[in-house]
Scaffold this motif. Structure first.
Motif, short mmCIF file in Angstrom:
data_model
loop_
_atom_site.label_atom_id
_atom_site.label_comp_id
_atom_site.label_asym_id
_atom_site.label_seq_id
_atom_site.Cartn_x
_atom_site.Cartn_y
_atom_site.Cartn_z
N LYS A 287 0.85 -0.97 0.39
CA LYS A 287 0.04 0.05 -0.60
C LYS A 287 0.89 1.15 -0.04
O LYS A 287 0.53 2.41 -0.11
CB LYS A 287 -0.85 -0.22 1.11
CG LYS A 287 -0.34 0.09 2.62
CD LYS A 287 -1.39 0.32 3.81
CE LYS A 287 -0.55 0.75 4.84
NZ LYS A 287 -1.32 0.94 6.11
N TRP A 288 2.10 1.36 0.16
CA TRP A 288 3.17 2.65 -0.29
C TRP A 288 3.83 2.47 -0.98
O TRP A 288 3.74 2.10 -2.16
CB TRP A 288 3.69 1.76 0.89
CG TRP A 288 3.84 1.33 2.91
CD1 TRP A 288 3.87 0.39 2.87
CD2 TRP A 288 3.12 2.75 3.29
NE1 TRP A 288 3.15 0.57 4.72
CE2 TRP A 288 2.87 2.00 4.35
CE3 TRP A 288 3.19 3.88 3.52
CZ2 TRP A 288 2.08 3.11 5.55
CZ3 TRP A 288 2.29 4.93 4.40
CH2 TRP A 288 2.62 3.81 5.69
N LYS A 289 3.45 3.90 -1.44
CA LYS A 289 4.15 4.33 -2.81
C LYS A 289 5.82 5.70 -2.22
O LYS A 289 5.31 6.03 -1.38
CB LYS A 289 3.63 5.14 -3.49
CG LYS A 289 4.11 6.55 -4.91
CD LYS A 289 2.93 6.64 -5.65
CE LYS A 289 3.68 7.08 -6.65
NZ LYS A 289 2.78 8.08 -7.30
N ALA A 290 6.84 5.27 -2.61
CA ALA A 290 8.22 6.00 -2.36
C ALA A 290 8.48 6.99 -3.45
O ALA A 290 8.03 6.27 -4.88
CB ALA A 290 8.99 5.26 -1.80
N ILE A 291 9.03 8.26 -3.43
CA ILE A 291 8.76 9.13 -4.10
C ILE A 291 10.70 9.48 -4.13
O ILE A 291 9.81 10.45 -2.92
CB ILE A 291 8.47 10.09 -4.82
CG1 ILE A 291 6.81 9.63 -4.68
CG2 ILE A 291 8.21 10.75 -5.49
CD1 ILE A 291 5.58 10.50 -5.93
N ARG A 292 11.46 9.82 -5.25
CA ARG A 292 12.37 10.47 -4.75
C ARG A 292 12.65 11.41 -5.60
O ARG A 292 12.81 11.59 -6.91
CB ARG A 292 13.74 9.58 -4.53
CG ARG A 292 15.03 10.49 -4.02
CD ARG A 292 16.26 9.64 -3.47
NE ARG A 292 16.36 8.37 -4.16
CZ ARG A 292 17.06 7.34 -3.78
NH1 ARG A 292 17.25 7.26 -2.94
NH2 ARG A 292 17.43 6.39 -4.59
N SER A 293 13.08 12.64 -5.07
CA SER A 293 13.18 13.98 -6.29
C SER A 293 14.00 14.89 -5.81
O SER A 293 14.20 15.09 -4.66
CB SER A 293 11.97 14.59 -7.13
OG SER A 293 12.67 15.41 -7.72
N PRO A 294 15.83 15.40 -6.73
CA PRO A 294 15.52 14.70 -7.57
C PRO A 294 16.19 13.13 -7.35
O PRO A 294 16.62 12.91 -7.01
CB PRO A 294 17.48 15.19 -8.17
CG PRO A 294 17.34 16.13 -6.94
CD PRO A 294 16.39 16.32 -5.73
N MET A 295 16.11 12.10 -8.33
CA MET A 295 16.52 11.23 -9.05
C MET A 295 17.70 10.74 -7.86
O MET A 295 19.16 11.54 -7.48
CB MET A 295 16.46 10.24 -10.05
CG MET A 295 16.69 8.55 -10.16
SD MET A 295 16.73 8.61 -12.23
CE MET A 295 15.88 9.01 -12.72
N ILE A 296 18.39 9.33 -7.25
CA ILE A 296 19.40 9.40 -6.73
C ILE A 296 19.39 9.93 -5.24
O ILE A 296 20.10 9.41 -3.93
CB ILE A 296 20.76 8.71 -7.46
CG1 ILE A 296 20.26 8.28 -8.70
CG2 ILE A 296 21.85 8.82 -6.74
CD1 ILE A 296 19.22 6.95 -8.60
N THR A 297 19.95 11.03 -5.50
CA THR A 297 20.09 12.59 -4.11
C THR A 297 19.19 12.86 -3.83
O THR A 297 19.26 13.05 -2.82
CB THR A 297 21.24 13.34 -4.61
OG1 THR A 297 20.29 14.13 -5.88
CG2 THR A 297 22.08 12.41 -5.74
N GLY A 298 17.60 12.68 -3.59
CA GLY A 298 17.03 13.73 -2.88
C GLY A 298 16.43 13.21 -2.45
O GLY A 298 16.17 11.80 -1.77
N GLU A 299 15.42 13.65 -1.56
CA GLU A 299 14.73 13.42 -0.14
C GLU A 299 13.70 11.94 -0.09
O GLU A 299 13.14 12.83 -1.56
CB GLU A 299 14.30 14.20 0.89
CG GLU A 299 15.30 15.16 1.32
CD GLU A 299 15.80 14.61 2.69
OE1 GLU A 299 15.56 13.45 2.93
OE2 GLU A 299 17.17 14.58 3.09
N VAL A 300 13.51 11.11 0.03
CA VAL A 300 12.36 9.90 0.55
C VAL A 300 11.22 11.12 0.46
O VAL A 300 11.04 10.92 1.64
CB VAL A 300 12.87 8.87 0.74
CG1 VAL A 300 11.48 7.76 0.47
CG2 VAL A 300 14.10 8.47 -0.26
N GLU A 301 10.39 10.51 -0.44
CA GLU A 301 8.96 10.84 0.44
C GLU A 301 8.01 9.26 0.77
O GLU A 301 8.07 9.10 0.06
CB GLU A 301 8.22 12.16 -0.83
CG GLU A 301 9.06 12.93 -0.97
CD GLU A 301 7.76 14.21 -2.05
OE1 GLU A 301 7.04 13.42 -2.42
OE2 GLU A 301 8.62 14.71 -2.30
#
Length: 419
Positions: A350-364
């Motif tokens: 049920k979880w979705k993770a986003i990271r922006s910018p790619m590789i170096t950004g903070e994970v949401e």
């Protein structure tokens, strides 16, 4: 033999014959497959997906006769990478095409695609409405690649190929391509909507009309019950030409749109219809994505899919099977976006993770079971899940062969095939 015994035998025979005639015919071993792709269509743009003002009678009827998938994702938030994922069954972290901005990049010749797999299985194959970013469609397993207006190229192919197993991909331009002239607005001209929204409504009308033409011809040719038809979009809605996706609630309750890795950019409507096989009026709420077409097509054709895919078969779900575990998948759900600020995303349960910018950004981190709008970030509250998500984001990203890898202080990503 007594008279009453003979009469009884005759009655039993008649009842049995009528019962057999009433039963639907068995599903064909190798059905035809038609995929109709819209361009920049939002999850909420169809009546069968809760649209209130735009009319889509043909697609609504298709949904009533088939099944809706409520958690279906495009392969990417922009068109060319999304089509690449759909054709190859490989997710955006390993796809050959990852950007829509460089038109010189194409799927390399020799890459296994749905077209090559079905062609090798004896299917006639066609891509109608060939987009400019896949001008090499004939290298990708398609006998016919018609650059003519998609519906006309599709209908001509169906008339020629309907007696043989066939695979047809219809790439419609609408609603992105608002080609219907102002004088054809008809009743839409009487609304008080802005001109850009009238044009958008006309484009949706054209999309629905063209999808209906394909479905109608299949019935006229007698190929209807032998054909699986899938309708979906390559990505979410776009604000362009004065059109505001919020005007018709095109992205439903989702955040973002085309070019973004939030739900509005990648979660799209999906309808499947196959009379006599798919139960009418069905709904499936499990997670699927465009890359699942490869495994689905291979199973329907009775052939082994290529190795190394990120693709789950939809066949059981199409036939009405409901998986007990709503979140269960064999292959990962992962996306990348290179348009503007880079981003990557992964679904796990049920979880979705986003990271922006790619590789170096903070994970949401978002709980997709109750937060469609991706408003509540759990990254700091659930450090355990954030660490797991970070590992998945690192694992599923593989260097893009068409560009230099992004700088990273982390362990090099993309080691080994993501499974």
């Amino acid at each position: 033999m007594h008279l009453h015994t003979a009469v009884l035998i005759l009655l039993v025979a008649l009842v049995s014959a009528n019962a057999a005639a009433a039963e639907p015919p068995p599903s064909p071993a190798r059905p035809n497959i038609v995929v109709i792709l819209a361009h920049d269509l939002g999850y909420g743009d169809l009546g069968c997906f809760d649209q209130k003002r735009l009319r889509t009678p043909n697609l609504d009827a298709m949904a009533a006769e088939g099944i809706r998938f409520t958690q279906f994702y495009a392969g990417a938030p922009v068109d060319a990478p999304s089509r690449c994922v759909l054709l190859t069954g490989v997710h955006g972290g390993r796809a050959a095409v990852r950007t829509a901005s460089d038109k010189s990049i194409a799927i390399p010749r020799g890459t296994p695609t749905v077209g090559t797999v079905l062609k090798a299985a004896g299917y006639k194959t066609a891509w109608a409405g060939t987009p400019r970013d896949f001008a090499n469609a004939t290298d990708l397993g398609f006998d016919v690649a018609a650059p003519a207006p998609a519906p006309d190229g599709a209908l001509a192919f169906l008339r020629d190929a309907h007696k043989s197993p066939f695979f047809l991909l219809v790439a419609l331009g609408a609603p992105h391509a608002k080609e219907e002239p102002a004088q054809d607005l008809g009743e839409l001209a009487k609304t008080d909507w802005p001109a850009a929204e009238q044009a958008y409504a006309a484009a949706i009308r054209t999309l629905d009309r063209d999808a209906g033409r394909v479905l109608t011809l299949l019935k006229e040719l007698g190929a209807d019950r032998n054909t699986l038809v899938i309708f979906t979009s390559v990505n979410g809605p776009q604000a362009d030409g004065g059109h505001d996706p919020e005007f018709f609630d095109s992205n439903w309750k989702f955040r973002g749109g085309k070019g973004e890795i939030f739900e509005g950019g990648i979660r799209v409507p999906m309808i499947a219809r196959w009379p006599g096989v798919i139960p009418a009026g069905g709904q499936n709420d499990r997670q699927w994505y465009a890359g699942d077409l490869m495994a689905t097509a291979a199973e329907l054709a009775g052939v082994k899919p290529p190795d190394g895919l990120d693709s789950d078969s939809l066949v059981a779900a199409l036939k009405g099977h409901v998986e007990k575990d709503q979140w269960k998948r064999k292959s990962p759900l992962y996306w990348e976006c290179y348009e503007g600020k880079t981003a990557q995303a992964v679904r796990f349960g049920k979880w979705k993770a986003i990271r922006s910018p790619m590789i170096t950004g903070e994970v949401e981190l978002y709980d997709m079971s109750n937060d469609f709008g991706e408003k509540r970030d759990y990254a700091k509250r659930r450090a355990d899940l954030t660490r797991h998500a970070t590992n998945l984001l690192n694992k599923h990203h593989h260097p893009d062969p068409n560009r230099a890898p992004p700088a990273s202080p982390l362990t090099p990503a993309g080691q080994g095939a993501p499974r």
